[in-house]
Design a protein around this motif. Structure first.
Motif, PDB file in Angstrom:
ATOM      1  N   ARG A 144     -52.099   6.367 -76.462  1.00 49.41           N
ATOM      2  CA  ARG A 144     -53.148   5.564 -77.100  1.00 49.41           C
ATOM      3  C   ARG A 144     -53.535   6.167 -78.446  1.00 49.41           C
ATOM      4  NH1 ARG A 144     -58.609   5.384 -77.695  1.00 49.41           N
ATOM      5  NH2 ARG A 144     -59.572   3.319 -77.654  1.00 49.41           N
ATOM      6  N   THR A 145     -53.642   7.490 -78.505  1.00 50.40           N
ATOM      7  CA  THR A 145     -53.977   8.155 -79.764  1.00 50.40           C
ATOM      8  C   THR A 145     -52.913   7.886 -80.819  1.00 50.40           C
ATOM      9  OG1 THR A 145     -55.151   9.915 -78.579  1.00 50.40           O
ATOM     10  CG2 THR A 145     -54.470  10.380 -80.838  1.00 50.40           C
ATOM     11  N   GLU A 146     -51.645   7.957 -80.412  1.00 47.83           N
ATOM     12  CA  GLU A 146     -50.552   7.686 -81.345  1.00 47.83           C
ATOM     13  C   GLU A 146     -50.585   6.236 -81.816  1.00 47.83           C
ATOM     14  OE1 GLU A 146     -47.104   8.741 -79.157  1.00 47.83           O
ATOM     15  OE2 GLU A 146     -47.435  10.913 -79.328  1.00 47.83           O
ATOM     16  N   ALA A 147     -50.896   5.322 -80.889  1.00 52.66           N
ATOM     17  CA  ALA A 147     -50.963   3.904 -81.258  1.00 52.66           C
ATOM     18  C   ALA A 147     -52.091   3.651 -82.255  1.00 52.66           C
ATOM     19  CB  ALA A 147     -51.157   3.050 -80.007  1.00 52.66           C
ATOM     20  N   VAL A 148     -53.231   4.293 -82.032  1.00 59.26           N
ATOM     21  CA  VAL A 148     -54.360   4.138 -82.956  1.00 59.26           C
ATOM     22  C   VAL A 148     -54.003   4.696 -84.329  1.00 59.26           C
ATOM     23  CG1 VAL A 148     -56.720   4.900 -83.445  1.00 59.26           C
ATOM     24  CG2 VAL A 148     -56.118   4.120 -81.148  1.00 59.26           C
ATOM     25  N   ILE A 178     -53.930   2.612 -87.814  1.00 58.45           N
ATOM     26  CA  ILE A 178     -54.687   2.997 -89.010  1.00 58.45           C
ATOM     27  C   ILE A 178     -53.758   3.116 -90.210  1.00 58.45           C
ATOM     28  CG2 ILE A 178     -56.020   4.868 -90.064  1.00 58.45           C
ATOM     29  CD1 ILE A 178     -57.214   5.410 -87.298  1.00 58.45           C
ATOM     30  N   LYS A 179     -52.593   3.727 -89.986  1.00 57.54           N
ATOM     31  CA  LYS A 179     -51.617   3.866 -91.071  1.00 57.54           C
ATOM     32  C   LYS A 179     -51.147   2.499 -91.559  1.00 57.54           C
ATOM     33  CE  LYS A 179     -47.274   6.197 -92.208  1.00 57.54           C
ATOM     34  NZ  LYS A 179     -46.179   7.070 -91.684  1.00 57.54           N
ATOM     35  N   THR A 180     -50.907   1.605 -90.607  1.00 55.76           N
ATOM     36  CA  THR A 180     -50.477   0.251 -90.966  1.00 55.76           C
ATOM     37  C   THR A 180     -51.562  -0.484 -91.738  1.00 55.76           C
ATOM     38  OG1 THR A 180     -49.057   0.143 -89.000  1.00 55.76           O
ATOM     39  CG2 THR A 180     -49.650  -1.945 -90.041  1.00 55.76           C
ATOM     40  N   GLU A 181     -52.808  -0.299 -91.325  1.00 55.59           N
ATOM     41  CA  GLU A 181     -53.923  -0.957 -92.010  1.00 55.59           C
ATOM     42  C   GLU A 181     -54.057  -0.447 -93.444  1.00 55.59           C
ATOM     43  OE1 GLU A 181     -57.102  -3.405 -92.814  1.00 55.59           O
ATOM     44  OE2 GLU A 181     -55.662  -3.453 -91.164  1.00 55.59           O
ATOM     45  N   HIS A 182     -53.885   0.856 -93.629  1.00 60.13           N
ATOM     46  CA  HIS A 182     -53.944   1.413 -94.984  1.00 60.13           C
ATOM     47  C   HIS A 182     -52.808   0.859 -95.846  1.00 60.13           C
ATOM     48  CE1 HIS A 182     -56.357   5.178 -93.543  1.00 60.13           C
ATOM     49  NE2 HIS A 182     -57.098   4.092 -93.625  1.00 60.13           N
TER      50      HIS A 182
END
Length: 221
Positions: A112-116, A120-124
């Motif tokens: 889950r941490t990796e997915a989050v 976040i990286k994708t959103e940036h």
């Protein structure tokens, strides 16, 4: 990272994890040595067999790092206190098969941490692309105005250059430089127009392919 005052607890956890195909590196610490944590030094913390007085400050310090924390206990009262005061902490009771449950819970927490982090990286990246797209649209919208301005600059510079003797050699050189730079800017704007046509063509082709795939899928059904 495993934090415990009981060496047997840490040994049981690490031994159980050794049976998994993927074994993470472990850092072992005791509760009385934990005063501050570097969030970059670990991905997940497993806490168990800690002195009661150290539980609350330890969990608060770990929670401040933003990393997932799994607290293992066998006391109902302690479990309830942790549940009430530290709702983000993952609580696990020491029942039969708790080691298997711990590995499963920890693995899912890490996923889950990796997915989050990926989200976040994708959103940036998406935000950066949107800014670039906005700039690109603005440049495409303004290219006609820029072309008009460049046409005026080119026309006037050429008129000045075709009048022999009206300007000094230095002035003619400067005007010639202005004319050449204006021509380069005009070429760049023409390239923008070509790119717009190419992108439009690619979009139309992609749309045609999607429509074809949809029709094929409909026929298959």
């Amino acid at each position: 990272m495993i934090i415990s005052d009981d060496a047997d607890f840490s040994r049981e956890v690490t031994s159980r994890w050794q049976t998994e195909r993927s074994v993470p590196p472990f850092t072992l610490m005791s509760g009385d040595l934990c005063h501050g944590f570097d969030a970059g030094a670990f991905e997940l913390a497993i806490v168990g067999a800690i002195a009661p007085r150290a539980i609350t400050p330890l969990l608060k310090a770990l929670e401040a790092t933003g990393k997932p924390v799994v607290f293992v206990c066998n006391d109902v009262q302690t479990a309830q206190v942790v549940r009430d005061t530290q709702p983000r902490v993952l609580l696990l009771r020491q029942h039969e098969g708790w080691l298997d449950a711990l590995v499963l819970l920890s693995t899912e927490a890490l996923r889950r941490t990796e997915a989050v982090a990926r989200a976040i990286k994708t959103e940036h990246a998406r935000a950066a692309l949107e800014r670039q797209a906005t700039l690109g649209r603005y440049m495409l919208e303004m290219r006609h105005s820029l072309n008009n301005a460049l046409t005026s600059v080119l026309g006037n510079s050429e008129l000045l250059l075709i009048e022999p003797g009206s300007l000094s050699a230095n002035a003619r050189s400067q005007i010639d430089t202005i004319r050449n730079m204006a021509l380069r800017m005009h070429e760049i704007l023409q390239r923008f127009s070509s790119l717009e046509k190419e992108l439009s063509f690619v979009e139309r082709q992609a749309e045609k392919e999607n429509n074809t795939k949809s029709r094929v899928a409909s026929v298959g059904l």
